[in-house]
Design a protein around this motif. Structure first.
Motif, PDB file in Angstrom:
ATOM      1  N   ASN A  89      29.119  32.831  28.355  1.00  0.00           N
ATOM      2  CA  ASN A  89      29.150  34.346  28.462  1.00  0.00           C
ATOM      3  C   ASN A  89      30.238  34.940  29.440  1.00  0.00           C
ATOM      4  N   HIS A  90      30.141  34.405  30.530  1.00  0.00           N
ATOM      5  CA  HIS A  90      30.967  35.162  31.632  1.00  0.00           C
ATOM      6  C   HIS A  90      31.705  33.660  32.644  1.00  0.00           C
ATOM      7  N   TYR A  91      32.648  33.105  31.859  1.00  0.00           N
ATOM      8  CA  TYR A  91      32.980  31.953  32.521  1.00  0.00           C
ATOM      9  C   TYR A  91      33.824  32.181  33.592  1.00  0.00           C
ATOM     10  N   HIS A  92      34.606  33.513  33.390  1.00  0.00           N
ATOM     11  CA  HIS A  92      35.540  33.663  34.571  1.00  0.00           C
ATOM     12  C   HIS A  92      34.779  34.540  35.759  1.00  0.00           C
ATOM     13  N   ASP A  93      33.574  34.704  35.541  1.00  0.00           N
ATOM     14  CA  ASP A  93      32.981  35.265  36.689  1.00  0.00           C
ATOM     15  C   ASP A  93      33.295  34.582  38.118  1.00  0.00           C
ATOM     16  N   PRO A  94      33.642  35.147  39.274  1.00  0.00           N
ATOM     17  CA  PRO A  94      33.680  34.440  40.412  1.00  0.00           C
ATOM     18  C   PRO A  94      32.313  33.841  40.847  1.00  0.00           C
ATOM     19  N   ASN A 203      40.263  27.493  40.861  1.00  0.00           N
ATOM     20  CA  ASN A 203      39.835  28.326  39.878  1.00  0.00           C
ATOM     21  C   ASN A 203      39.458  29.615  40.453  1.00  0.00           C
ATOM     22  N   LEU A 204      39.103  30.115  41.458  1.00  0.00           N
ATOM     23  CA  LEU A 204      38.967  31.306  42.201  1.00  0.00           C
ATOM     24  C   LEU A 204      40.395  31.934  42.252  1.00  0.00           C
ATOM     25  N   LYS A 205      41.474  31.327  42.590  1.00  0.00           N
ATOM     26  CA  LYS A 205      42.725  31.835  42.743  1.00  0.00           C
ATOM     27  C   LYS A 205      43.258  32.305  41.287  1.00  0.00           C
ATOM     28  N   GLU A 206      43.073  31.430  40.449  1.00  0.00           N
ATOM     29  CA  GLU A 206      43.417  31.943  38.928  1.00  0.00           C
ATOM     30  C   GLU A 206      42.551  33.420  38.388  1.00  0.00           C
ATOM     31  N   ILE A 207      41.487  33.262  38.717  1.00  0.00           N
ATOM     32  CA  ILE A 207      40.764  34.504  38.562  1.00  0.00           C
ATOM     33  C   ILE A 207      41.228  35.584  39.126  1.00  0.00           C
ATOM     34  N   HIS A 208      41.519  35.641  40.535  1.00  0.00           N
ATOM     35  CA  HIS A 208      42.104  36.774  41.338  1.00  0.00           C
ATOM     36  C   HIS A 208      43.537  37.059  40.713  1.00  0.00           C
ATOM     37  N   ARG A 209      44.253  36.224  40.498  1.00  0.00           N
ATOM     38  CA  ARG A 209      45.632  36.377  39.939  1.00  0.00           C
ATOM     39  C   ARG A 209      45.590  37.105  38.794  1.00  0.00           C
ATOM     40  N   THR A 210      44.689  36.662  37.861  1.00  0.00           N
ATOM     41  CA  THR A 210      44.710  37.367  36.611  1.00  0.00           C
ATOM     42  C   THR A 210      44.119  38.860  36.738  1.00  0.00           C
ATOM     43  N   GLN A 211      43.411  39.002  37.665  1.00  0.00           N
ATOM     44  CA  GLN A 211      42.903  40.429  37.941  1.00  0.00           C
ATOM     45  C   GLN A 211      43.818  41.233  38.757  1.00  0.00           C
ATOM     46  N   GLN A 212      44.788  40.566  39.277  1.00  0.00           N
ATOM     47  CA  GLN A 212      45.398  41.199  40.182  1.00  0.00           C
ATOM     48  C   GLN A 212      44.905  41.612  41.416  1.00  0.00           C
ATOM     49  N   ASP A 213      43.777  40.910  41.917  1.00  0.00           N
ATOM     50  CA  ASP A 213      43.060  41.279  43.066  1.00  0.00           C
ATOM     51  C   ASP A 213      43.568  40.226  44.252  1.00  0.00           C
ATOM     52  N   ARG A 236      54.126  29.943  49.019  1.00  0.00           N
ATOM     53  CA  ARG A 236      54.782  30.924  48.087  1.00  0.00           C
ATOM     54  C   ARG A 236      53.589  31.763  47.392  1.00  0.00           C
ATOM     55  N   ASP A 237      52.609  31.250  46.806  1.00  0.00           N
ATOM     56  CA  ASP A 237      51.766  32.045  46.039  1.00  0.00           C
ATOM     57  C   ASP A 237      51.139  33.239  47.011  1.00  0.00           C
ATOM     58  N   ARG A 238      50.830  32.609  48.425  1.00  0.00           N
ATOM     59  CA  ARG A 238      49.993  33.469  49.276  1.00  0.00           C
ATOM     60  C   ARG A 238      51.201  34.641  49.728  1.00  0.00           C
ATOM     61  N   GLY A 239      52.358  34.391  50.223  1.00  0.00           N
ATOM     62  CA  GLY A 239      53.440  35.042  50.397  1.00  0.00           C
ATOM     63  C   GLY A 239      53.733  36.011  49.166  1.00  0.00           C
ATOM     64  N   LEU A 240      53.647  35.797  48.291  1.00  0.00           N
ATOM     65  CA  LEU A 240      54.015  36.863  46.902  1.00  0.00           C
ATOM     66  C   LEU A 240      52.721  37.727  46.796  1.00  0.00           C
ATOM     67  N   ALA A 241      51.455  37.181  47.204  1.00  0.00           N
ATOM     68  CA  ALA A 241      50.419  38.295  47.096  1.00  0.00           C
ATOM     69  C   ALA A 241      50.311  39.109  48.285  1.00  0.00           C
ATOM     70  N   GLN A 242      50.811  38.569  49.237  1.00  0.00           N
ATOM     71  CA  GLN A 242      51.015  39.483  50.547  1.00  0.00           C
ATOM     72  C   GLN A 242      51.957  40.565  50.209  1.00  0.00           C
ATOM     73  N   ALA A 243      52.791  40.280  49.612  1.00  0.00           N
ATOM     74  CA  ALA A 243      54.010  41.344  49.216  1.00  0.00           C
ATOM     75  C   ALA A 243      53.333  42.333  48.484  1.00  0.00           C
ATOM     76  N   GLU A 244      52.592  41.872  47.422  1.00  0.00           N
ATOM     77  CA  GLU A 244      51.935  42.988  46.602  1.00  0.00           C
ATOM     78  C   GLU A 244      51.032  43.885  47.670  1.00  0.00           C
ATOM     79  N   LEU A 245      50.647  43.243  48.473  1.00  0.00           N
ATOM     80  CA  LEU A 245      49.595  44.227  49.377  1.00  0.00           C
ATOM     81  C   LEU A 245      50.645  44.866  50.612  1.00  0.00           C
ATOM     82  N   GLY A 246      51.734  44.957  50.529  1.00  0.00           N
ATOM     83  CA  GLY A 246      52.516  45.751  51.282  1.00  0.00           C
ATOM     84  C   GLY A 246      52.712  44.945  52.574  1.00  0.00           C
TER      85      GLY A 246
END
Length: 283
Positions: A89-94, A203-213, A236-246
């Motif tokens: 029921n909640h497969y993508h719950d962290p 798996n966690l990374k994909e959940i957080h990316r989808t939620q833009q967390d 690369r992926d960490r850098g892009l996330a850091q950019a989103e955080l300013g």
């Protein structure tokens, strides 16, 4: 004299645990992943809870029990007595990736359930391994005259025909022609503990990316890069996330690291242009 001691951070603790493949304790490493979301998590307490389960299981076994008897008893104990199952029921719950929550709720995703099952199986002396099957993590036990493959999400023992059908379905969903692919046995190889943890983190990374967390994604990337220091795509992926955080300075460093090590890919131009924009923002 004033003495000051710096307590290790959860990331320091994780780094110490994954430093050596020879001393890589899969369960402990998997449990400590929960410390990012649960800072007060007592990892040793969780390990003790699993030890209690193993002790209960051992009490039910005669000393000379054959491997197949151990396997049957383990599966009955894990899936029927303890009621571990997949969280449909909640497969993508962290929380499905955090072992202490899987223990509390008795549900998770295939790889987290597999880590617990493997700890118990290996505690019984069974030659059990995780299997990074495409799309769905499995476990296997090599018995004297057979190999048993089990879906930890359901407890189902899978025949060769069922495994082949799953593989063909995966190939079809990814537009891969079956005739040109590797044989089934290739996909049933044991996955090293380090790669199992990487799969959990991704798996966690994909959940957080989808939620833009982005902050939680950066925390996962920090662990991935401690675990796999040469996984350049994670920079690369960490850098892009850091950019989103300013966080433009750290973002530039990570993106330039990626370009310097693996910058000949299809995204090289786009990443280079992003670095230029970030440098302008830094002034």
């Amino acid at each position: 004299m004033n003495l000051s001691f710096k307590l290790p951070t959860p990331l320091d603790y994780f780094g110490a645990l994954v430093q050596s493949d020879a001393q890589f304790h899969l369960l402990e490493v998997a449990v400590c992943l929960g410390q990012d979301d649960y800072p007060r998590l007592d990892v040793q307490q969780v390990l003790a809870e699993v030890d209690v389960l193993l002790a209960r299981l051992r009490q039910r076994l005669p000393a000379d029990a054959p491997a197949m008897h151990k396997l049957r008893l383990l599966n009955h104990f894990f899936f029927h007595d303890l009621h571990f199952c997949g969280n449909l029921n909640h497969y993508h719950d962290p929380d499905n990736s955090y072992l202490h929550r899987v223990l509390e709720r008795r549900c998770g995703i295939p790889v987290s359930l597999a880590v617990l099952w493997l700890e118990l199986a290996q505690g019984l002396g069974l030659p059990a391994h995780g299997v990074g099957f495409p799309g769905h993590f499995l476990v296997k036990v090599n018995l004297p005259h057979a190999q048993v493959v089990i879906d930890p999400f359901s407890g189902q023992s899978l025949s060769r025909e069922e495994l082949q059908a799953r593989l063909e379905a995966w190939r079809s969903s990814h537009a891969l022609p079956g005739a040109s692919e590797l044989p089934l046995g290739h996909y049933l190889q044991a996955m090293p503990a380090r790669e199992i943890i990487a799969r959990m983190l991704r798996n966690l990374k994909e959940i957080h990316r989808t939620q833009q967390d982005w902050s939680r994604l950066v925390a996962v990337e920090d662990r991935l890069l401690v675990l796999l220091p040469q996984a350049w795509g994670e920079y690369r992926d960490r850098g892009l996330a850091q950019a989103e955080l300013g966080q433009f300075g750290p973002a530039v460093r990570d993106l330039e690291t990626y370009l310097g090590q693996a910058g000949q890919g299809e995204d090289a131009q786009a990443i280079t242009e992003r670095v230029v924009r970030l440098r302008r923002a830094l002034g």
